[in-house]
Design a protein around this motif. Structure first.
Motif, PDB file in Angstrom:
ATOM      1  N   ASP A 276       0.781  -1.246   0.028  1.00 24.95           N
ATOM      2  CA  ASP A 276       0.228  -0.105   0.256  1.00 24.95           C
ATOM      3  C   ASP A 276       0.794   1.244   0.111  1.00 24.95           C
ATOM      4  OD1 ASP A 276      -2.435  -1.253   0.227  1.00 24.95           O
ATOM      5  OD2 ASP A 276      -2.509  -1.312   2.235  1.00 24.95           O
ATOM      6  N   SER A 277       0.523   2.508  -0.453  1.00 24.79           N
ATOM      7  CA  SER A 277       1.008   3.522  -0.636  1.00 24.79           C
ATOM      8  C   SER A 277       0.494   4.413   0.846  1.00 24.79           C
ATOM      9  CB  SER A 277       0.930   4.409  -1.630  1.00 24.79           C
ATOM     10  OG  SER A 277       1.236   3.803  -2.795  1.00 24.79           O
ATOM     11  N   VAL A 278       1.450   5.055   1.547  1.00 26.19           N
ATOM     12  CA  VAL A 278       1.150   6.009   2.613  1.00 26.19           C
ATOM     13  C   VAL A 278       1.528   7.385   2.219  1.00 26.19           C
ATOM     14  CG1 VAL A 278       1.969   6.211   4.917  1.00 26.19           C
ATOM     15  CG2 VAL A 278       1.500   3.871   4.245  1.00 26.19           C
ATOM     16  N   VAL A 279       0.696   8.347   2.630  1.00 27.74           N
ATOM     17  CA  VAL A 279       0.904   9.853   2.087  1.00 27.74           C
ATOM     18  C   VAL A 279       0.533  10.688   3.146  1.00 27.74           C
ATOM     19  CG1 VAL A 279       0.302  11.369   0.557  1.00 27.74           C
ATOM     20  CG2 VAL A 279       0.397   9.211  -0.264  1.00 27.74           C
ATOM     21  N   SER A 280       1.822  11.535   3.614  1.00 27.07           N
ATOM     22  CA  SER A 280       1.410  12.608   4.542  1.00 27.07           C
ATOM     23  C   SER A 280       1.951  13.804   4.377  1.00 27.07           C
ATOM     24  CB  SER A 280       2.231  11.944   5.871  1.00 27.07           C
ATOM     25  OG  SER A 280       1.790  12.860   6.881  1.00 27.07           O
ATOM     26  N   THR A 281       1.370  14.878   4.711  1.00 28.39           N
ATOM     27  CA  THR A 281       1.691  16.201   4.467  1.00 28.39           C
ATOM     28  C   THR A 281       1.981  17.063   5.675  1.00 28.39           C
ATOM     29  OG1 THR A 281       0.569  16.335   2.299  1.00 28.39           O
ATOM     30  CG2 THR A 281       0.861  18.538   3.467  1.00 28.39           C
ATOM     31  N   ASP A 282       2.824  17.795   5.733  1.00 32.76           N
ATOM     32  CA  ASP A 282       3.288  18.710   6.898  1.00 32.76           C
ATOM     33  C   ASP A 282       3.830  19.856   6.322  1.00 32.76           C
ATOM     34  OD1 ASP A 282       2.826  18.418   9.633  1.00 32.76           O
ATOM     35  OD2 ASP A 282       3.877  16.312   9.313  1.00 32.76           O
ATOM     36  N   ALA A 283       3.510  21.196   6.864  1.00 31.89           N
ATOM     37  CA  ALA A 283       3.663  22.560   6.521  1.00 31.89           C
ATOM     38  C   ALA A 283       5.048  22.838   7.762  1.00 31.89           C
ATOM     39  CB  ALA A 283       2.789  23.293   6.461  1.00 31.89           C
ATOM     40  N   CYS A 284       5.912  23.738   7.266  1.00 34.13           N
ATOM     41  CA  CYS A 284       6.931  24.218   8.130  1.00 34.13           C
ATOM     42  C   CYS A 284       7.199  25.671   7.690  1.00 34.13           C
ATOM     43  CB  CYS A 284       8.143  23.415   7.966  1.00 34.13           C
ATOM     44  SG  CYS A 284       9.729  23.775   9.087  1.00 34.13           S
ATOM     45  N   VAL A 285       6.638  26.587   8.989  1.00 35.15           N
ATOM     46  CA  VAL A 285       6.310  28.012   8.228  1.00 35.15           C
ATOM     47  C   VAL A 285       7.186  28.750   9.262  1.00 35.15           C
ATOM     48  CG1 VAL A 285       4.704  29.890   8.189  1.00 35.15           C
ATOM     49  CG2 VAL A 285       3.902  27.523   7.907  1.00 35.15           C
ATOM     50  N   GLU A 286       8.075  29.744   8.771  1.00 36.93           N
ATOM     51  CA  GLU A 286       8.820  30.718   9.453  1.00 36.93           C
ATOM     52  C   GLU A 286       7.735  31.605  10.512  1.00 36.93           C
ATOM     53  OE1 GLU A 286      10.760  33.280   6.686  1.00 36.93           O
ATOM     54  OE2 GLU A 286      11.584  34.632   8.148  1.00 36.93           O
ATOM     55  N   GLY A 287       8.403  31.803  11.911  1.00 40.23           N
ATOM     56  CA  GLY A 287       7.616  32.498  12.658  1.00 40.23           C
ATOM     57  C   GLY A 287       6.543  31.642  13.238  1.00 40.23           C
ATOM     58  N   VAL A 288       6.332  30.298  13.018  1.00 36.95           N
ATOM     59  CA  VAL A 288       5.354  29.370  13.566  1.00 36.95           C
ATOM     60  C   VAL A 288       6.055  27.844  14.091  1.00 36.95           C
ATOM     61  CG1 VAL A 288       3.320  28.110  13.044  1.00 36.95           C
ATOM     62  CG2 VAL A 288       3.495  30.321  12.261  1.00 36.95           C
TER      63      VAL A 288
ATOM     64  N   TRP B 251     -14.005  15.233 -10.407  1.00 43.52           N
ATOM     65  CA  TRP B 251     -13.069  14.393 -10.856  1.00 43.52           C
ATOM     66  C   TRP B 251     -12.552  13.216 -10.134  1.00 43.52           C
ATOM     67  CZ3 TRP B 251     -12.545  15.920 -15.702  1.00 43.52           C
ATOM     68  CH2 TRP B 251     -12.933  17.315 -16.067  1.00 43.52           C
ATOM     69  N   SER B 252     -13.678  12.628  -9.088  1.00 44.41           N
ATOM     70  CA  SER B 252     -13.336  11.788  -8.339  1.00 44.41           C
ATOM     71  C   SER B 252     -11.703  11.746  -7.728  1.00 44.41           C
ATOM     72  CB  SER B 252     -13.460  10.359  -9.131  1.00 44.41           C
ATOM     73  OG  SER B 252     -14.760  10.350  -9.751  1.00 44.41           O
ATOM     74  N   CYS B 253     -11.645  12.941  -7.296  1.00 50.63           N
ATOM     75  CA  CYS B 253     -10.284  13.005  -6.676  1.00 50.63           C
ATOM     76  C   CYS B 253     -10.324  13.373  -5.024  1.00 50.63           C
ATOM     77  CB  CYS B 253      -9.566  14.103  -7.538  1.00 50.63           C
ATOM     78  SG  CYS B 253      -7.698  14.132  -6.943  1.00 50.63           S
ATOM     79  N   PRO B 254     -10.604  12.513  -4.384  1.00 54.04           N
ATOM     80  CA  PRO B 254     -10.936  12.990  -2.919  1.00 54.04           C
ATOM     81  C   PRO B 254      -9.905  13.382  -1.987  1.00 54.04           C
ATOM     82  CG  PRO B 254     -10.618  10.414  -3.064  1.00 54.04           C
ATOM     83  CD  PRO B 254     -10.730  11.096  -4.410  1.00 54.04           C
ATOM     84  N   LEU B 255     -10.171  14.429  -1.084  1.00 54.87           N
ATOM     85  CA  LEU B 255      -9.250  14.905  -0.339  1.00 54.87           C
ATOM     86  C   LEU B 255      -8.879  13.884   0.725  1.00 54.87           C
ATOM     87  CD1 LEU B 255      -7.706  17.280   1.099  1.00 54.87           C
ATOM     88  CD2 LEU B 255      -9.774  17.837   2.410  1.00 54.87           C
ATOM     89  N   VAL B 256      -7.644  13.373   0.993  1.00 52.62           N
ATOM     90  CA  VAL B 256      -7.300  12.152   1.873  1.00 52.62           C
ATOM     91  C   VAL B 256      -6.422  12.670   3.147  1.00 52.62           C
ATOM     92  CG1 VAL B 256      -7.376  10.529   0.024  1.00 52.62           C
ATOM     93  CG2 VAL B 256      -5.217  11.617   0.507  1.00 52.62           C
ATOM     94  N   GLY B 257      -6.095  14.002   3.128  1.00 57.06           N
ATOM     95  CA  GLY B 257      -5.177  14.372   4.170  1.00 57.06           C
ATOM     96  C   GLY B 257      -4.800  15.734   4.091  1.00 57.06           C
ATOM     97  N   GLY B 258      -4.116  16.317   4.948  1.00 60.42           N
ATOM     98  CA  GLY B 258      -3.596  17.718   4.861  1.00 60.42           C
ATOM     99  C   GLY B 258      -3.034  18.163   6.205  1.00 60.42           C
ATOM    100  N   ASN B 259      -2.861  19.275   6.333  1.00 63.06           N
ATOM    101  CA  ASN B 259      -2.172  19.986   7.364  1.00 63.06           C
ATOM    102  C   ASN B 259      -2.627  21.308   7.715  1.00 63.06           C
ATOM    103  OD1 ASN B 259       0.591  22.002   8.496  1.00 63.06           O
ATOM    104  ND2 ASN B 259       0.214  19.768   9.216  1.00 63.06           N
ATOM    105  N   LEU B 260      -2.984  21.896   8.719  1.00 62.33           N
ATOM    106  CA  LEU B 260      -3.307  23.278   9.030  1.00 62.33           C
ATOM    107  C   LEU B 260      -2.363  23.965   9.926  1.00 62.33           C
ATOM    108  CD1 LEU B 260      -7.245  23.066  10.224  1.00 62.33           C
ATOM    109  CD2 LEU B 260      -6.046  24.459   8.263  1.00 62.33           C
ATOM    110  N   THR B 261      -1.989  25.053   9.534  1.00 58.39           N
ATOM    111  CA  THR B 261      -1.154  25.742  10.451  1.00 58.39           C
ATOM    112  C   THR B 261      -1.376  27.470  10.218  1.00 58.39           C
ATOM    113  OG1 THR B 261       1.350  26.109  11.031  1.00 58.39           O
ATOM    114  CG2 THR B 261       0.754  26.099   8.768  1.00 58.39           C
ATOM    115  N   ARG B 262      -0.853  28.116  11.115  1.00 58.19           N
ATOM    116  CA  ARG B 262      -1.207  29.603  11.089  1.00 58.19           C
ATOM    117  C   ARG B 262       0.008  29.955  10.084  1.00 58.19           C
ATOM    118  NH1 ARG B 262       1.871  32.521  15.043  1.00 58.19           N
ATOM    119  NH2 ARG B 262       2.267  30.534  16.433  1.00 58.19           N
TER     120      ARG B 262
END
Lengths: 313, 313
Positions: free
Chosen positions: A46-58, B121-132
């Motif tokens: 299976d494929s595993v996918v993750s997203t993270d952001a890294c923001v200046e000042g945060v 387009w059958s392209c579901p949101l599967v994850g993400g990240n929230l930041t300031r």
């Protein structure tokens, strides 16, 4: 001082491409430079996918952190998510937004950190995006692979399961507070527990798993809620080093509170339905493993001084 | 006015999760809510991955654009990259950074646009990240799948190949200039050419392909350079609508120049080693297809008034 604006978008892309090199992995058919990268999944994974952001000042601050450390940590946060799923790294993309006035020296240092960490874990940069923004902002998406149906999830803890933790708590948080209070820069770089995660994924009786990014209090809560159970922790067992305890005292922090609420530990927190001792687990996962509590029927987290987690907002 | 700060990080994640729903796709084993999403590759397919960022003040502007249009376009830019590889959509992640003071109404509108386009387009949101962050910033990573070894690439054009284009040029650019000059908001929403891309991917004699995001001039250059060839274009053939030409005249722009340098067309530009007529191609790709030139041995792009492309920096 040379800045990003001196190189321009395409000059920078070329610079990144040169330094990243061509991925030599059999997982990556096509890397940087086309409309998209091409990855070739292996049979039975299976494929595993993750997203993270890294923001200046945060998430980071140039005044207490080197560019290299900023780059390394940005990828580590993502690799740790793969570890928590029991996955092996395949590659990553980075959407980088930066002010045109950013010093090229700083950009290069961040890139160096990113690529160093990527190479250490065989997780090549396969694509990305460059855009202008008022502050440096990196959104990293990491791709991994795991034997089909064998990914570790947050849900799955059952009452009676024993709760374990890799490594020690609080080092990142203490390091940050020390740098902010006492000046100087960050020294501690956490290790993503990829090896331990994969070993855990192969074990019988392994249950839910999460990586500690927000702090033990908050992440225990996530694990318990996802599984629909409670967790009872014995605070005396929480693994802290002597130098952590001493450092807390020196700076005037309660060691237990900081260990529980500090973020960016990137240790694995998991449940097990097995009689294996912590010592046996430590050998199997090739990392210190400590038993810290048990899953219960009653929802909620008990035994911690506070459930406060790192809040981004 | 309610803002993001009123809901907080976990409230917002819950809001996104509710609205996104659970993906009903057989490609997605696990969606939002764990350390990572789990996708299940199908046998005989390669994975295709692309990342794009959409930044307030760079890629969009609240004063001429609705939140819904901002959300839709952010995803369209990514879907178009899948189209250019001949891939079908599997899912996407979004790393969203926003000021805590952002009106919830605006956030909801952006989310609505994103999810509408995703559903279409059958392209579901599967994850993400929230930041300031100080301004709204969305970094989207889109995942697609393509029959193994059959992805369309930028490289592969050979001298003598005929060059084609789907759709018409310049509508996005004109719409933007009209809104900026004359007031009012954007009306035109481009269509990602996913169907055409997949049909092209199945065709014999299909060569290199790219989507027009930076403008024909720049993207032709990318295609030619990646293939190590030149391209000669007949400017008289470039497909523009009558209303585009009239709109340019009214606003004082040269229609040819705007058609060549305007960005965000999201049409497919591709080469073909075949005798198929443009009319036959139009039927096969279910989109207007125009022959605009030919690949040559001499490097460079000839026949266009300018090779100027949209520059982000």
């Amino acid at each position: 001082m040379r800045t990003l604006a001196d190189l321009g978008e395409f000059g920078l892309i070329e610079r990144i491409r040169e330094r990243a090199g061509s991925p030599s992995s059999r997982d990556v058919v096509l890397g940087i430079g086309d409309d998209a990268a091409i990855l070739r999944p292996r049979a039975g994974e299976d494929s595993v996918v993750s997203t993270d952001a890294c923001v200046e000042g945060v998430h980071f601050d140039w005044s207490i952190q080197s560019g290299r450390s900023i780059g390394r940590r940005a990828l580590i946060a993502n690799l740790s998510d793969l570890a928590a799923m029991g996955a092996r790294p395949v590659g990553f993309t980075c959407a980088l937004a930066a002010p045109p006035s950013l010093a090229l020296r700083r950009f290069d240092a961040v890139l160096k950190g990113l690529l160093e960490e990527a190479q250490a874990w065989s997780c090549p940069l396969v694509g990305g995006n460059l855009t202008r923004a008022s502050r440096l902002h990196m959104a990293i998406t990491v791709f991994g692979a795991v034997p089909r149906g064998r990914a570790l999830r947050r849900a799955g803890l059952a009452p009676g399961d024993r709760i374990f933790l890799t490594g020690h708590l609080g080092s990142s948080a203490l390091d940050r507070l020390r740098a902010i209070k006492g000046g100087g820069s960050l020294r501690h770089i956490p290790v993503p527990r990829l090896e331990a995660g994969r070993a855990l994924g192969r074990m019988k009786g392994r249950r839910a798993c999460i990586d500690l990014s927000d702090g033990l209090g908050g992440d225990l809560g996530h694990l318990a809620r996802a599984s629909g159970v409670g967790v009872e922790v014995d605070p005396a067992t929480l693994p802290r080093t002597r130098s952590f305890t001493e450092g807390c005292r020196r700076l005037g922090f309660d060691p237990l509170e900081l260990a529980v609420s500090g973020g960016e530990d990137y240790e694995l927190l998991f449940g097990l339905d097995s009689r294996l001792s912590a010592a046996a687990l430590s050998r199997r996962l090739n990392a210190l493993v400590t038993e810290i509590g048990v899953a219960t029927r009653n929802p909620g987290v008990r035994g911690l001084p506070t459930e406060s987690a790192w809040r981004h907002w």
